[in-house]
Design a protein around this motif. Sequence first.
Motif, PDB file in Angstrom:
ATOM      1  N   ARG B 174     -13.840  -4.814   4.674  1.00  0.00           N
ATOM      2  CA  ARG B 174     -12.725  -4.692   5.622  1.00  0.00           C
ATOM      3  C   ARG B 174     -12.552  -3.273   6.095  1.00  0.00           C
ATOM      4  N   ARG B 175     -12.522  -2.331   5.132  1.00  0.00           N
ATOM      5  CA  ARG B 175     -12.302  -0.927   5.499  1.00  0.00           C
ATOM      6  C   ARG B 175     -13.432  -0.412   6.379  1.00  0.00           C
ATOM      7  N   ARG B 178     -13.249  -1.954   9.849  1.00  0.00           N
ATOM      8  CA  ARG B 178     -12.084  -1.430  10.544  1.00  0.00           C
ATOM      9  C   ARG B 178     -12.434  -0.092  11.213  1.00  0.00           C
ATOM     10  N   THR B 196      -3.050  -8.857  12.812  1.00  0.00           N
ATOM     11  CA  THR B 196      -3.273  -8.657  11.384  1.00  0.00           C
ATOM     12  C   THR B 196      -1.954  -8.806  10.671  1.00  0.00           C
ATOM     13  N   ASP B 198      -1.962  -7.130   7.728  1.00  0.00           N
ATOM     14  CA  ASP B 198      -2.197  -6.017   6.814  1.00  0.00           C
ATOM     15  C   ASP B 198      -1.697  -4.737   7.487  1.00  0.00           C
ATOM     16  N   GLU B 201      -4.056  -1.712   7.728  1.00  0.00           N
ATOM     17  CA  GLU B 201      -5.045  -1.888   8.780  1.00  0.00           C
ATOM     18  C   GLU B 201      -4.457  -1.527  10.142  1.00  0.00           C
TER      19      GLU B 201
END
Lengths: 301, 345
Positions: B174-175, B178, B196, B198, B201
């Motif tokens: 994910r990171r 992103r 999102t 999150d 994020e």
Amino acid sequence: MSLFSKQRSVIPGFGLSFGFTMFYLSLIVLIPLSAVFIRTSGLSWGEFWNAAFNARELASYKVTFLSSFAAAGVNGIFGTILAWVLVRYPFPGRRVIDALVDLPFALPTAVAGISLTAIYSKNGWIGKWLDPEGVFFSVNQINLFGLKFEGIKVAYSALGIFVAMTFIGLPFVVRTLQPVIEELEPELEEAASTLGASRLQALYKVILPQLVPAVLTGFALAFARALGEYGSIVFISGNQPNKTEITPFRIITKLEESNAAGAAVPYATATAVAVVMLVASFVLLFLINLLQKWSRRHQEA
Amino acid sequence: MSITATNITKTFGNYTALNAVNLHVPSGKLIALLGPSGSGKTTLLRIIAGLEFADQGSGNILFGDEDVTNVPPGKRGVGFVFQHYALFRHLSVAENIAFGLKVRKRAERPDKATIAARVKELLHLIQLEDLGGRYPAQLSGGQRQRVALARALAVQPKVLLLDEPFGALDAKVRRDLRRWLRNFHDEIHLTTVFVTHDQEEALEIADEVVIMNQARVEQVGIPQEVYDRPTTPFVHKFLGNVNQIVLPWSGLIPGTNVPQEDGIAFVRPHDIELVHFNTGRDGDPAQVVDIHAAGPVAKVAVKRNDGKGIVDVELSRAYLDQIRLREGDHVLLRVRRPVATDYAI
Ligand SMILES: Nc1ncnc2c1ncn2[C@@H]1O[C@H](COP(=O)(O)OP(=O)(O)OP(=O)(O)O)[C@@H](O)[C@H]1O
Ligand SMILES: [Mg+2]
């Protein structure tokens, strides 16, 4: 490398369960099948040829295989549509229709056969509107662009065989496809539409290709079932020699003849026909299997 | 191409999923739609894409100056990426990417060589040059999501819409993805809306964050602004940790914060200063009940002497060691900067 590696298997008691599987398979499937071949081997080549490939037998193979193929094909198309409707559209009475699909599984085949005959014979609910001797066509004639149409005979014809085979084969296609359609996310169609595909393109470029393997499986199951079907067909077919005798019917007739006449090798003429049926079905199902494997090639990880 | 959604209302039966929502996405920006589950983010994104339609008589959607409210999704020029990829399993990676070009009418369809070149370029962009011949089943989740993105980009959309594109991936992937998306956006400047739930994020990569709650937009702003100056209690509670301190409280800065007779002050744990009681100065007297010092930031729970609850404070490890704080110590609390108090709810 040995067939069974020495590593401990994840499944406990693999040896025992494998042994049991083989024993069970032999008892239920392999021994009866081999008996068919052993019985037949009692015949000389000429006797075998006469028993299995005379004109009457050839006619039965033809009507059996063609009708089965046609019935499975029709089920492949309409069963797919039915499964699609049952999965995708919530309409009143869906559960009832869903349950009805299983009926051909549950109904004793003789009952199905007699019902179909009653419905399609010249006095039946449908038959009277279709049969040349029914209430409609016995007095009317339809003239379409100069083509005279005097009705069609369903009961006691090859068409009747096809109808019965379609009836018993339907659940195989529907039940094979339902879980596959449930797994097809609506997002796939949405993705196609945002990419500019028309609904028709989404259907034949996205949805149908993903259904093909399951349709083939359903087709193969319905086809195999139709080939072996006896009970629901013998009433509606009428069993006219060289015309509407299906192969299972020929086998039973031969069994009875052989019983009555006290043949040299009992039942061998019947098993000879069975062997032909078996080999032909096996080859066809094998081909369908290859086709299926090819259509699933993208699923291998 | 900018996106303007005006007064969008959407009801499902008698449930209101979007309630008179307005949204403006400036051309070339990356916007995050952030909000709790069920707040209407996906519904808004799908309405922008044309996959769903707003209620009869409610507002409209503009792309630039063009009203697209009644334009079907395939003609809007949107690239849509679904949370679960929605890749075509029976097509290879390259065929998936080429799909949008191949379904065009003959007059608009590029020739084979052009399509192949475009696919190659996109495979390069998503760093999967060698995997064009694979099927989706043979890819990892992160790779599949990049293919989905390439497929959406192949038709050269005017806007890119991503619905929790990294939601199904593990934290590390994910990171990486992103950052990759942010860099990618900096290169091509395609107007992008990105859903999102999150917050990390959203705050990390978006130019602007749109915070949604219960079918409404609560606040719009650049990440620092929505984090530092939330305008509603919901945003305060939703973004980061926050203490809800019952007033009156003597930890507020005299003069700048009007001490309220009653009400609630919203204060982030790292915005509170903590000193030993005997080092004097003003503040709210309290007692340390718990110190949690794993990691670079120490979390300290402090009980107010007036019995009006526990306050959470975050201190650096260095400071904690320096003042030798122990459980049971008497301390004074004070905010570092003006805080929001008592929203009219
Ligand atoms: N097709 C639908 N029929 C009925 N209700 C729906 C439909 N689509 C969404 N809803 C309802 O609308 C509300 C908003 O849904 P939406 O999917 O937009 O939320 P979301 O913010 O994307 O949430 P999440 O973060 O969980 O994806 C939800 O309460 C949902 O149950
Ligand atoms: Mg959602």
